[in-house]
Design an enzyme around this catalytic site. Structure first.
Site, short mmCIF file in Angstrom:
data_model
loop_
_atom_site.label_atom_id
_atom_site.label_comp_id
_atom_site.label_asym_id
_atom_site.label_seq_id
_atom_site.Cartn_x
_atom_site.Cartn_y
_atom_site.Cartn_z
N THR A 49 0.86 -1.18 0.00
CA THR A 49 0.00 0.00 0.00
C THR A 49 0.90 1.23 0.00
OG1 THR A 49 -0.11 0.33 2.41
CG2 THR A 49 -1.59 -1.32 1.46
N CYS A 50 0.29 2.41 0.07
CA CYS A 50 1.10 3.63 0.07
C CYS A 50 1.93 3.76 1.34
CB CYS A 50 0.21 4.85 -0.10
SG CYS A 50 -1.08 5.01 1.15
N GLU A 110 -8.01 2.62 10.92
CA GLU A 110 -8.65 2.76 9.60
C GLU A 110 -9.01 1.37 9.05
OE1 GLU A 110 -7.34 1.91 6.52
OE2 GLU A 110 -5.26 1.42 6.95
N GLN A 112 -9.62 0.39 5.80
CA GLN A 112 -9.28 0.03 4.43
C GLN A 112 -8.20 -1.06 4.36
OE1 GLN A 112 -9.61 3.20 5.42
NE2 GLN A 112 -11.40 3.85 4.24
N GLN A 116 -7.42 -4.36 1.81
CA GLN A 116 -6.20 -4.43 1.02
C GLN A 116 -5.47 -5.76 1.25
OE1 GLN A 116 -4.60 -0.77 2.58
NE2 GLN A 116 -5.09 0.38 0.71
N ALA A 185 -17.01 22.41 -4.95
CA ALA A 185 -15.56 22.37 -5.21
C ALA A 185 -15.08 20.92 -5.11
CB ALA A 185 -14.76 23.27 -4.29
N GLY A 187 -12.02 19.60 -4.90
CA GLY A 187 -10.63 19.47 -4.47
C GLY A 187 -10.41 18.21 -3.65
N MET A 189 -10.01 17.66 -0.38
CA MET A 189 -10.82 17.47 0.83
C MET A 189 -12.23 17.01 0.49
SD MET A 189 -10.69 17.73 4.18
CE MET A 189 -9.46 18.97 4.63
N ASN A 190 -12.87 17.71 -0.45
CA ASN A 190 -14.23 17.35 -0.80
C ASN A 190 -14.31 16.03 -1.57
OD1 ASN A 190 -16.18 18.92 0.31
ND2 ASN A 190 -16.31 20.40 -1.36
#
Length: 428
Positions: A49-50, A110, A112, A116, A185, A187, A189-190
């Site tokens: 993962t990242c 978290e 996720q 994974q 918007a 971006g 965050m949204n």
């Protein structure tokens, strides 16, 4: 075989090194096809993962896995050694359970990471590099993660802005599946807000952005999970009334949602509740909106206070989760011992049956040759008893010589059981 966990994560390696070591699914398929030619590397799962790249393997030589990881990524082994962590057997199992439960994540708790890891296992199984034993270890880790989720609150509290907005929506509206969300918007965050709400199963998402192509790009990402509509920015105020939830984060220097526009929208909605979240600094939504009946307005500071409190609660819950993982690791050790004992018992039973058949055939031959049956039965019972007692006697002697408390206790308890059974037999 040793169960090995070997890897790097956000605690031990820089982003640059993690990028260098990372595997994507396509590359892993190629790598796995090559490892199948090497028996010492043919039983592994790679989680990438990242924030981490980890190899879980059953192997006779742990150094082989380390050198394989270095070679695959073109990294000097000595360089890799400065950053990798290495766990074996029960420690490796404990680590896998902690990772699957979100206890070792950058964002504590978290969820996720569990998905994974499951995907990593599926990929390795499809490549035929996972034995039934390794698969069983992962299934136990998934069982542990489920118990951590269900029996502790380590993942129950929102600790990101995006997730906090999503959770807040469920507190205001009881029927998430009927909600319409307006994203002002598109971006970073949204985008997170939109993805969290889409995963929760909202009815519709309306995306409004100054650059329409960016809004359409986000709409494409969400389209498989939720109905999406894109509107132009100059149509924002005219569409406010359609939204149960509004999340705005434009980065504009001026307010983009006025008090009068919200007041008009509330009237059009016939005063149905409306949640408005202003993630922008400077603020996008006129603060006076909070005075309107049926409107719930939250700003960045409001959400941050919630997140800080939730993070504190997660950390407290993590202590309970760590205790539970420790207990499950102990149970895992017991299960492994029981399973090994079952295998050993079956082998001994097979050995006993072989000896019985062998002695029976010999006795039948001697009986046909005219040997006295009483004498034959005496010799048969002696030979069979001696052969059956040889292995247990050897184990008793080894346990006695070991001079270890647990061996001595086992020996004493076993002898006591034998005496008890003898007394019961005589009593009959």
């Amino acid at each position: 075989m040793t169960f090995l966990a070997l890897g790097v994560n956000h605690h031990t390696a820089s982003v640059e090194l993690r990028e260098q070591i990372a595997f994507n699914p396509e590359r892993l398929n190629t790598v796995f096809s090559e490892t199948r030619q090497h028996p010492e590397l043919a039983d592994m799962v790679v989680v990438s993962t990242c924030n981490r790249t980890e190899i879980y393997a059953l192997t006779k030589n742990t150094d082989d896995v380390l050198h394989w990881m270095a070679q695959c990524n073109g990294i000097d082994v000595n360089t890799l050694l400065r950053h990798v962590y290495h766990y074996e057997n029960v420690d490796a199992m404990t680590h896998l359970m902690r990772v699957a439960s979100g206890l070792d994540s950058l964002m504590l708790g978290e969820p996720q990471i569990l998905g994974q890891i499951k995907n990593a296992l599926i990929l390795a199984k499809d490549a035929e590099v996972v034995s039934p034993h390794l698969n069983r270890l992962f299934e136990y880790a998934f069982y542990a993660a489920k118990k951590v989720r269900s029996e502790t609150a380590v993942g129950a509290h929102a600790i990101s802005m995006g997730y906090a907005v999503a959770q807040l929506s469920t507190q205001v509206f009881s029927h998430v599946s009927q909600m319409t969300v307006l994203i002002v918007a598109a971006g970073e965050m949204n985008t997170l807000v939109a993805k969290h709400l889409a995963e929760m199963g909202v009815a519709k998402m309306i995306i409004c952005n100054r650059t329409r192509s960016k809004a359409e790009h986000l709409a494409q990402e969400l389209a498989t999970r939720v109905e999406v509509e894109v509107i132009d920015f100059d149509q924002l105020e005219n569409n406010l009334y359609r939204a149960d939830v509004v999340s705005s984060c434009t980065g504009s220097l001026h307010q983009v949602i006025s008090y009068s526009a919200v007041k008009r929208a509330v009237k059009q909605r016939k005063y149905q509740p409306m949640l408005m979240v202003d993630l922008a600094v400077p603020r996008d939504i006129d603060a006076k909106v909070d005075d309107l009946d049926s409107v719930y307005l939250y700003g960045v500071d409001d959400l941050q206070a919630v997140i800080d409190d939730n993070l504190s609660q997660r950390r407290q819950a993590a202590l309970d989760a760590e205790i539970l993982v420790s207990q499950l690791a102990s149970q895992f050790v017991i299960n492994e011992k029981v399973q090994r004992a079952g295998h050993d018992i079956q082998q001994y039973r097979d050995f006993a049956e072989h000896q019985r058949q062998k002695e029976l055939q010999l006795a039948l031959q001697q009986l046909q040759q005219g040997v006295d049956p009483a004498e034959l039965l005496e010799r048969l019972s002696q030979r069979l008893t001696n052969k059956m007692l040889h292995i247990p006697s050897k184990l008793f002697r080894e346990a006695a010589r070991a001079e270890q408390p647990e061996h001595a206790q086992w020996l004493n308890e076993t002898i006591q059981d034998i005496h008890d059974n003898m007394r019961k037999t005589k009593a009959r």
